[in-house]
Design an enzyme around this catalytic site. Structure first.
Site, PDB file in Angstrom:
ATOM      1  N   ASP A  49      -3.394   4.141  -2.343  1.00  0.00           N
ATOM      2  CA  ASP A  49      -4.562   4.584  -1.581  1.00  0.00           C
ATOM      3  C   ASP A  49      -4.830   6.007  -2.058  1.00  0.00           C
ATOM      4  OD1 ASP A  49      -5.783   4.377   1.694  1.00  0.00           O
ATOM      5  OD2 ASP A  49      -5.815   6.228   0.539  1.00  0.00           O
ATOM      6  N   GLU A  79       0.830  -1.208   0.000  1.00  0.00           N
ATOM      7  CA  GLU A  79       0.000   0.000   0.000  1.00  0.00           C
ATOM      8  C   GLU A  79       0.865   1.260   0.000  1.00  0.00           C
ATOM      9  OE1 GLU A  79      -3.281  -0.051   2.624  1.00  0.00           O
ATOM     10  OE2 GLU A  79      -3.730   2.068   2.346  1.00  0.00           O
ATOM     11  N   HIS A 115       0.336   4.930   0.931  1.00  0.00           N
ATOM     12  CA  HIS A 115      -0.668   5.657   1.717  1.00  0.00           C
ATOM     13  C   HIS A 115      -0.161   7.056   2.033  1.00  0.00           C
ATOM     14  CE1 HIS A 115      -3.234   6.604   5.166  1.00  0.00           C
ATOM     15  NE2 HIS A 115      -4.044   5.639   4.763  1.00  0.00           N
TER      16      HIS A 115
END
Lengths: 154, 374
Positions: free
Chosen positions: B173, B141, B143
């Site tokens: 994200d 991810e 982020h």
């Protein structure tokens, strides 16, 4: 997260053993969006009507087992506290709480976070004392509740 | 072929917590009420009896997908390095946990496993052979406030190149395309005592950093997680102590607050500091990275109705039109899974004041349908 909902409002009760009131208990949930291995559970900052009850007086009941101390929980490294499940926080207090409303201030400490952190080594030897927000990941503020003592056992 | 839509059940965390929706009901909602969305993503430690949900559950799980026309897309996994309590987990131990999660994901029919943004690349490399043998794609991810131009992405690209693997990529994200603090976060901070002028200053600073060029470079602090930056800033305001890499940004926020906010208190500084959580990453990078994307977290904090347009919804703090445009230009055909996170900013108001997650996700999906179809 879930500040208003960490303690079940109808769960505050006195604990009775062998006919004597030995303390009180309340039902709590994860202050997060997920569960964790129970070994990570590090106890509560807990104050009732201005009196603080530290971890040495607390035991925690979860997964259908008898209440355990945090020293005991610490060794349960493969037992999971699932997100959906309540735990019952028991506090030793001979005579228990008086009937009526009580002000509870609470903060949960679970040593779960995202990945490696600078505090990791320190927390192996000396985990944070609940109440400072350290080790409280998603809900670092102390939350206050006004709840009434109920009859019967949790 | 077009971009596919799904939902991360993380979006329904509050409904699960207060027992309004169970897992089956969430899957039914996705399959029935989201205009053809069919992807399911979940967090293992939130949605499942963990680490072994049991065989009876596995049968039920596949039954639900058949019934509601959905499919398991991604399982999000964690890594708590103090699990053993007597030592910090080694990379090998973390890799064992990841491998165990990969096996669980396979058992439940998922095609992707998302690791946290902070998982060291060495751990991902250790688990990669198992992921390949089970045909599971690992996605790291990215982020906020990380960027697509940062080391986290470079490390993944390098590992892909070095191993030639087709089972590793990134999970952007979409919070990385947030360009101002969310209105619901600011309202929550104001209920905690922040002055409205601090909210305004926070938005103003975020936009200045976006548009201001080199003069504002020192406000870009993408190397840390948002939680760590918030904690470090709080300690800076109290003690004046700060790590060298964050000093200029923190000092800048402090000075900006003192210009814009009368008699600022700790909560006002904290509010203005939200301007530091923006990634300032580029849509061109997103377009160019499309081949490396395993799936996407459609992060949002609040879907509001577009003024004057009944039934049309927008996320005012995230550049969704830009994102969908870049994904189309790059030929992206994978999933965008709605990931609602703004429910936490209403939970101080009791059960009467909480947001309806089901409605928020429906609004988000309605926006995606419109943007993807445009």
């Amino acid at each position: 997260m879930f500040e208003s909902f960490l303690v079940r409002p109808d769960s505050l009760r006195n604990d009775v053993a062998n006919g004597e009131v030995v303390g009180f208990s309340l039902a709590v949930r994860h202050a997060n969006y997920r569960g964790c291995y129970i070994s990570l559970h590090n106890g509560y900052f807990l104050e009732v009507d201005g009196v603080q009850y530290d971890r040495a007086l607390q035991t925690f009941e979860v997964n259908g087992k008898n209440p355990r101390t945090y020293e005991q929980l610490k060794t349960q490294v493969w037992e999971h506290w699932d997100y959906d499940d309540e735990g019952i926080l028991h506090v030793a207090l001979p005579g228990g709480l008086r009937p009526g409303m009580h002000t509870i201030r609470l903060q949960q400490s679970v040593l779960a976070a995202y990945g490696y952190l600078p505090t990791d080594d320190e927390w192996v030897t000396s985990p944070p004392v609940p109440g400072t927000g350290l080790g409280s990941d998603k809900t670092p503020d102390i939350v206050s509740y006004e709840i009434e003592l109920q009859n019967g056992a949790n | 072929m077009t971009i596919q839509r799904g939902v991360s059940l993380y979006s329904y965390q509050q409904s699960q917590f207060i027992k309004r929706l169970n897992l089956q009901q969430m899957i039914e909602e996705v399959g029935s009420n989201l205009y053809g969305a069919n992807g399911i993503e979940l967090v293992d430690e939130m949605s499942l009896r963990y680490p072994d949900p049991g065989e009876a559950f596995v049968r039920e799980w596949f039954g639900w997908h058949e019934k509601y026309g959905t499919r398991p897309v991604a399982m999000d996994v964690g890594m708590d390095v103090l699990q053993f309590r007597d030592h910090v987990m080694t990379y090998e131990e973390c890799a064992e946990r990841l491998k165990s999660d990969i096996r669980l994901a396979k058992r439940l029919g998922f095609t992707n496993v998302r690791t946290l943004s902070v998982v060291p690349i060495e751990i991902i490399e250790m688990a990669l052979p198992l992921a390949e043998s089970l045909d599971i794609k690992l996605g790291k991810e990215i982020h906020q406030p990380m960027t697509l131009e940062g080391v986290e992405v470079t490390q993944i690209l390098d590992l892909v190149e070095r191993t030639g693997t087709s089972h590793l990529g990134i999970v952007p994200d979409l919070g990385i395309f947030q360009f101002r603090p969310s209105e619901v976060l600011l309202e929550w901070l104001e209920r905690k005592g922040a002055q409205p002028s601090a909210s305004e200053a926070s938005v103003e600073l975020a936009l200045m950093v976006r548009d201001g060029g080199a003069a504002y470079e020192h406000f870009k602090v993408s190397k840390q997680t948002a939680g760590n930056i918030r904690a470090a800033f709080g300690s800076f305001v109290q003690t004046g102590v700060v790590a060298p890499g964050l000093k200029d940004a923190f000092q800048g926020v402090k000075e900006f607050t003192e210009i814009k906010v009368e008699n600022p208190q700790a909560i006002d500084y904290r509010t203005v500091a939200e301007a530091l959580m923006m990634s300032h990453t580029s849509l061109d990078a997103l377009r160019d990275l499309v081949p490396q994307i395993t799936h996407i977290h459609g992060k949002f904090n609040y879907m509001s109705e577009v003024p004057g347009s009944v039934g049309e919804f927008t996320e005012i703090s995230i550049d969704y039109p830009g994102v969908i445009g870049a994904l189309k230009a790059g030929g992206y055909l994978g999933y965008i899974n709605s990931e609602y996170e703004g429910q936490r900013y209403f939970q101080d108001r009791g059960l009467e004041g909480i947001k309806d997650e089901v409605d928020q996700v429906r609004r988000h999906q309605a926006m995606l349908v419109k943007l993807i179809g445009a």
